[in-house]
Enzyme design. Structure first.
Site, PDB file in Angstrom:
ATOM      1  N   LYS A  19      45.710  53.099  67.780  1.00 27.25           N
ATOM      2  CA  LYS A  19      46.302  51.766  67.690  1.00 27.25           C
ATOM      3  C   LYS A  19      46.522  51.180  69.090  1.00 27.25           C
ATOM      4  O   LYS A  19      46.109  50.069  69.389  1.00 27.25           O
ATOM      5  CB  LYS A  19      47.648  51.855  66.962  1.00 27.25           C
ATOM      6  CG  LYS A  19      48.459  50.584  67.013  1.00 27.25           C
ATOM      7  CD  LYS A  19      49.936  50.860  66.744  1.00 27.25           C
ATOM      8  CE  LYS A  19      50.748  49.603  66.930  1.00 27.25           C
ATOM      9  NZ  LYS A  19      50.483  48.579  65.932  1.00 27.25           N
ATOM     10  N   ILE A 434      61.609  31.120  52.665  1.00 30.10           N
ATOM     11  CA  ILE A 434      61.437  32.363  51.891  1.00 30.10           C
ATOM     12  C   ILE A 434      62.368  33.481  52.357  1.00 30.10           C
ATOM     13  O   ILE A 434      62.495  34.501  51.704  1.00 30.10           O
ATOM     14  CB  ILE A 434      59.953  32.807  51.941  1.00 30.10           C
ATOM     15  CG1 ILE A 434      59.050  31.676  51.456  1.00 30.10           C
ATOM     16  CG2 ILE A 434      59.689  34.046  51.112  1.00 30.10           C
ATOM     17  CD1 ILE A 434      59.345  31.156  50.045  1.00 30.10           C
ATOM     18  N   SER A 436      62.951  35.024  55.926  1.00 29.79           N
ATOM     19  CA  SER A 436      63.040  35.414  57.329  1.00 29.79           C
ATOM     20  C   SER A 436      62.733  34.229  58.241  1.00 29.79           C
ATOM     21  O   SER A 436      61.919  33.365  57.912  1.00 29.79           O
ATOM     22  CB  SER A 436      62.072  36.557  57.617  1.00 29.79           C
ATOM     23  OG  SER A 436      60.758  36.175  57.309  1.00 29.79           O
ATOM     24  N   GLU A 487      67.441  36.952  58.172  1.00 29.83           N
ATOM     25  CA  GLU A 487      67.016  38.359  58.197  1.00 29.83           C
ATOM     26  C   GLU A 487      66.888  38.972  59.602  1.00 29.83           C
ATOM     27  O   GLU A 487      66.111  39.909  59.806  1.00 29.83           O
ATOM     28  CB  GLU A 487      65.704  38.562  57.407  1.00 29.83           C
ATOM     29  CG  GLU A 487      65.810  38.135  55.949  1.00 29.83           C
ATOM     30  CD  GLU A 487      64.527  38.345  55.138  1.00 29.83           C
ATOM     31  OE1 GLU A 487      63.698  39.199  55.507  1.00 29.83           O
ATOM     32  OE2 GLU A 487      64.371  37.660  54.118  1.00 29.83           O
ATOM     33  N   TRP A 564      56.338  50.484  48.275  1.00 36.95           N
ATOM     34  CA  TRP A 564      56.162  50.601  49.716  1.00 36.95           C
ATOM     35  C   TRP A 564      56.877  51.792  50.322  1.00 36.95           C
ATOM     36  O   TRP A 564      57.176  51.837  51.517  1.00 36.95           O
ATOM     37  CB  TRP A 564      56.540  49.280  50.402  1.00 36.95           C
ATOM     38  CG  TRP A 564      55.541  48.194  50.107  1.00 36.95           C
ATOM     39  CD1 TRP A 564      54.330  48.344  49.498  1.00 36.95           C
ATOM     40  CD2 TRP A 564      55.659  46.792  50.391  1.00 36.95           C
ATOM     41  NE1 TRP A 564      53.688  47.131  49.382  1.00 36.95           N
ATOM     42  CE2 TRP A 564      54.473  46.165  49.916  1.00 36.95           C
ATOM     43  CE3 TRP A 564      56.648  46.001  51.001  1.00 36.95           C
ATOM     44  CZ2 TRP A 564      54.251  44.785  50.031  1.00 36.95           C
ATOM     45  CZ3 TRP A 564      56.429  44.632  51.118  1.00 36.95           C
ATOM     46  CH2 TRP A 564      55.243  44.025  50.645  1.00 36.95           C
ATOM     47  N   HIS A 644      60.196  36.071  44.900  1.00 37.45           N
ATOM     48  CA  HIS A 644      59.077  35.613  45.726  1.00 37.45           C
ATOM     49  C   HIS A 644      57.933  36.606  45.646  1.00 37.45           C
ATOM     50  O   HIS A 644      58.135  37.812  45.667  1.00 37.45           O
ATOM     51  CB  HIS A 644      59.527  35.447  47.174  1.00 37.45           C
ATOM     52  CG  HIS A 644      58.379  35.290  48.119  1.00 37.45           C
ATOM     53  ND1 HIS A 644      57.621  34.135  48.155  1.00 37.45           N
ATOM     54  CD2 HIS A 644      57.837  36.136  49.023  1.00 37.45           C
ATOM     55  CE1 HIS A 644      56.658  34.302  49.055  1.00 37.45           C
ATOM     56  NE2 HIS A 644      56.762  35.502  49.588  1.00 37.45           N
ATOM     57  N   CYS A 646      53.822  37.074  47.298  1.00 33.47           N
ATOM     58  CA  CYS A 646      52.973  36.462  48.330  1.00 33.47           C
ATOM     59  C   CYS A 646      51.530  36.270  47.917  1.00 33.47           C
ATOM     60  O   CYS A 646      50.766  35.677  48.638  1.00 33.47           O
ATOM     61  CB  CYS A 646      52.904  37.293  49.584  1.00 33.47           C
ATOM     62  SG  CYS A 646      54.352  38.142  50.041  1.00 33.47           S
ATOM     63  N   HIS A 697      50.721  31.843  57.684  1.00 35.28           N
ATOM     64  CA  HIS A 697      49.884  32.793  58.416  1.00 35.28           C
ATOM     65  C   HIS A 697      49.137  32.120  59.558  1.00 35.28           C
ATOM     66  O   HIS A 697      48.506  32.772  60.369  1.00 35.28           O
ATOM     67  CB  HIS A 697      48.902  33.470  57.466  1.00 35.28           C
ATOM     68  CG  HIS A 697      49.609  34.115  56.307  1.00 35.28           C
ATOM     69  ND1 HIS A 697      49.880  33.440  55.141  1.00 35.28           N
ATOM     70  CD2 HIS A 697      50.145  35.346  56.170  1.00 35.28           C
ATOM     71  CE1 HIS A 697      50.538  34.249  54.312  1.00 35.28           C
ATOM     72  NE2 HIS A 697      50.711  35.408  54.916  1.00 35.28           N
TER      73      HIS A 697
HETATM   74  N1  GLN Z   1      62.151  37.525  52.280  1.00 32.78           N
HETATM   75  C1  GLN Z   1      61.017  38.082  52.911  1.00 32.78           C
HETATM   76  C2  GLN Z   1      60.707  37.308  54.177  1.00 32.78           C
HETATM   77  O1  GLN Z   1      60.850  36.179  54.260  1.00 32.78           O
HETATM   78  C3  GLN Z   1      59.793  38.080  52.029  1.00 32.78           C
HETATM   79  C4  GLN Z   1      58.615  38.737  52.688  1.00 32.78           C
HETATM   80  C5  GLN Z   1      57.416  38.945  51.805  1.00 32.78           C
HETATM   81  O2  GLN Z   1      57.166  38.213  50.899  1.00 32.78           O
HETATM   82  N2  GLN Z   1      56.594  39.905  52.067  1.00 32.78           N
HETATM   83  O3  GLN Z   1      60.261  37.770  55.142  1.00 32.78           O
HETATM   84 ZN    ZN Z   2      55.547  36.482  50.917  1.00 35.94          ZN
END
Ligand code: GLN
Ligand code: ZN
Length: 760
Positions: A19, A434, A436, A487, A564, A644, A646, A697
């Site tokens: 890495k 969402i 963070s 967060e 995870w 949520h 993704c 992203h």
């Molecule tokens: N609450 C998380 C964040 O905003 C959700 C992250 C995710 O969906 N992987 O980072």
């Molecule tokens: Zn997400």
């Protein structure tokens, strides 16, 4: 002697050396030669590990600079047109993988898509196919590395991703043709590969066909026969399968022109006997008894007992192996200095798994010392089974007392949403994020100083409160409707909870490759899970105290935590999820009591937990949905539960998504221009939805009009009364500048639309 081998070894290095070398190379800090030296060193160490353990074969071809599927594409000369230059080089590989490389001109062409490798957390680069895709063997990595291993004096078994799996895992990038039609051309290239390996003098080649664990339709399963007939040469082929049983295809498999079969018996051990019964008389059977994708020590006493009759029956034809490549395991347990002796005695990482395979092989061959060692090796597992620290009867009782209605909210959605409307007083098209906010360098430095003991707890808490306050002030200035605390205190949405809940063990070096140079360090579920104290209440309450707007609490859902982490194997995944749900349910209660009216329970991983076989998926979805609902079940009707996700493929699981019965779901849609809302429209999804209106992203700042347009498109599919406005995922990887600009445009777009829709 019993033949022993593994299907592959982790390629990142025990301290993630690959890495760091890759990232230095990409930043232009080291030369390509230096990078290649690092790879070469890692391979040499990996082979030595296997040879020192006295495995019969060491495996070559398992090393990849980015991903082994991408490596196979290069081996076959299948480079997407947009990345083709006169010659395939290492930089070609990085361009296909990342969209750029060190020597990039900046005219960046898109990387190939990345997707999950079966139901693991590893991601591969999806091969691209056109009707005129040609294959030619140019990229010599496999042959050079095999030669490197041979030159080092090893007995080498190269591994190849099989032709059917390679084709199946890719996708057509042109309409009007089916990639399976490329098989004859592809087989010609595979013939060349095998001829070259034969020239190197290898006796066996491991050909991975993991798709045999899936339920394939006839076009695919029927194509194996001729393909493998054509691959017949002097080199012997071990057909390798893993992750699930292949008995549903067994009648076709035993007709193939190969010399042996590898099966994974860790998943459904009962599948072994049928395979043995049908095994062609001249085939070897490689039994994958050492689980390559979990961290638990193998129960060697058990396997010795199970496999001994088989050894008597098959003799030399019985091989012993890891279930799959050890790619999915951390590298070396010995590096862990903070685990107790007892805890350590439960685990085996890749290096230890190599020893397990070897020991089991020797024991099966009748080596008395090895037989005794196998018995002793299983002892800690026996003790663990009786341990009171692990098995908590009060938690087990709670799980057992769950009944059919335990997961339900007290009122149906229509009544809840009315109560929430009065309680929350939100405008139409409410805006939110969402969870963070940017994890700035400051935040990361403070966390690492705290972890290293250089920053004391109270200073660290103070610093975090500062970041939370900053996030709240910025959100107020942006005039968002529902705020989040940001967060800042979380390194990772799962590890954070794993560290606070009892029943988890975290590691220092338990890294596993996720994609390219990215690694994850999953926590391990070791005991019954219990919430000993509130986990998020203080931070959320502090954030709420700073504002009169609604502050949304933020939890990671039970299924995502399960997917995870490394699960226990002595209880079912469902039971682990239920224990997590009970812990989260208490957290929801406490948040609610602390005055938090909106709570988001993230479940981005629900889809990833799907079993490989379609026929088993519904059962999983049922308990997964129930686990989510159980965690939300303590919410009062007026408390609003968000979730949520993704990803964007909802079609197959839309009824389970609806069954979650979250009051609001936020999803990823911006990249597909709201396309995926179709599933919600057709299904007449009843609850509220926040389709992501911009792609987090990308660093691009979306304009107000662009966002407005997306909301309007969404409003054609979902009534505006039920729409929320939000980005498509958390903002932790972004910078504040772009974040604030984007959110300002998002809020402005929502405000304008509210006016336009007023009175309609
Ligand atoms: N609450 C998380 C964040 O905003 C959700 C992250 C995710 O969906 N992987 O980072
Ligand atoms: Zn997400």
């Amino acid at each position: 002697m019993t033949t022993t081998h593994i299907l592959g070894f982790p390629r990142v290095g025990d301290k993630r050396q690959l890495k760091f070398a890759l990232e230095k190379y990409w930043r232009g800090e080291i030369t390509q030669d230096a990078l290649k030296d690092e790879g070469s060193t890692i391979r040499a160490i990996n082979w030595k590990t296997q040879a020192d353990a006295e495995l019969t074969y060491v495996t070559s071809g398992d090393f990849a600079w980015y991903d082994h599927v991408l490596g196979t594409s290069l081996l076959l000369g299948n480079v997407p047109k947009r990345h083709q230059q006169d010659r395939i080089t290492l930089d070609t590989l990085f361009r296909v993988g990342r969209g750029q490389s060190q020597n990039d001109c900046g005219c960046g062409q898109a990387a190939s898509d990345m997707t999950k490798w079966f139901n693991t957390n590893y991601h591969y680069l999806v091969p691209e196919f056109n009707a005129d895709t040609q294959f030619s063997v140019q990229w010599t990595q496999l042959f050079e590395e095999t030669k490197q291993a041979l030159d080092a004096g090893h007995n080498v078994k190269p591994v190849l991703l099989g032709p059917l799996s390679y084709l199946y895992l890719g996708k057509e990038v042109e309409e009007g043709f089916e990639r399976i039609s490329l098989l004859p051309r592809l087989i010609t290239a595979y013939q060349q590969i095998i001829t070259k390996l034969e020239a190197l003098g290898v006796e066996w080649v491991q050909v991975d066909e993991p798709i045999l664990a899936l339920e394939l339709d006839n076009a695919w399963s029927g194509a194996f026969k001729l393909a493998y007939q054509m691959l017949r040469s002097k080199t012997k082929v071990l057909l390798t399968t893993y992750f699930d049983s292949v008995n549903h295809h067994l009648d076709q498999i035993v007709e193939l022109d190969v010399d042996g079969l590898h099966i994974d018996v860790t998943h459904k051990p009962e599948s072994l006997s049928e395979v043995v019964n049908k095994l062609p008389a001249h085939w070897v059977l490689s039994v994958g008894a050492v689980n390559g994708r979990n961290v638990w020590r193998a129960d060697l006493a058990h396997w010795l007992e199970t496999l001994q009759p088989l050894k008597n029956q098959l003799g030399k034809r019985l091989w012993v192996a890891s279930s799959c490549s050890l790619l999915h395991s951390p590298v070396d347990l010995e590096l862990e200095t903070e685990l107790s002796v007892e805890t350590k005695s439960w685990f085996a990482f890749a290096k230890q798994k190599v020893n397990e395979v070897s020991l089991l092989g020797r024991a099966l061959s009748g080596d008395e010392k090895a037989i005794a060692e196998c018995q002793a090796y299983s002892e800690p597992l026996k003790q663990r089974a009786l341990s009171q620290v692990i098995h908590k009867s009060h938690i087990q009782k709670q799980v057992q007392s769950l009944v059919a209605g335990s997961s339900d909210r007290s009122l149906p959605f229509t009544e809840r949403i009315a109560a929430q409307a009065t309680h929350l007083q939100l405008p139409k098209l409410p805006t939110t994020t969402i969870g963070s906010f940017p994890q700035t360098t400051d935040i990361r430095l403070q966390r690492s100083a705290y972890r290293q003991g250089k920053l004391n707890e109270s200073d660290y808490t103070q610093a975090l409160k500062g970041h939370i306050e900053d996030a709240v002030r910025r959100q107020e200035a942006l005039d968002l409707d529902v705020l989040v605390h940001g967060e800042a205190e979380r390194n990772d949405m799962v590890e954070y909870f794993a560290e606070l809940l009892s029943g988890f063990q975290t590691t220092q070096f338990g890294w596993v490759q996720s994609y390219g140079s990215r690694c994850v360090k999953p926590a391990i579920v070791v005991a019954d899970i219990e919430r000993e104290q509130p986990m998020t209440v203080e931070w959320t309450q502090f954030a709420q105290s700073l504002t009169s707007k609604q502050m949304k609490g933020m939890l990671t859902g039970p299924v995502t935590i399960l997917c995870w982490t490394f699960p226990r194997e002595d209880i079912s995944r469902q039971e682990i999820a239920q224990q997590l749900s009970l812990a989260l349910r208490d957290e929801v209660s406490d948040l609610q009591q602390a005055g938090i009216n909106i709570i988001q329970i993230d479940e981005p991983a629900i889809r990833e937990g799907l079993p490989l076989k379609k026929s088993e998926q519904q059962q999983y979805l049922d308990w997964a949905v129930n686990a989510f609902k159980l965690s939300a079940s303590s919410a009062l009707p007026q408390t609003q539960i968000h979730t949520h996700m993704c990803y964007s493929e909802f079609n197959e699981i839309i009824d389970s998504v609806a069954a979650l019965d979250a009051d609001v779901i936020t999803i990823e849609t911006s990249r597909s221009n709201m396309e995926l809302l179709k599933a919600f429209e057709e299904f007449e999804y009843p609850n509220e939805i926040g389709p992501g209106v911009y792609d987090i992203h990308s660093p691009n700042v979306p304009t107000k009009d662009w966002i407005k347009n997306l909301i309007q498109t969404a409003a054609e599919k979902v009534p505006i009364e039920r729409l929320w406005v939000n980005p498509d995922c958390g903002l932790k990887t972004r910078g504040w500048d772009e974040t604030e600009k984007s959110l300002a445009n998002m809020v402005a777009a929502a405000k304008e639309l509210r006016k336009e829709y007023e009175g309609i």
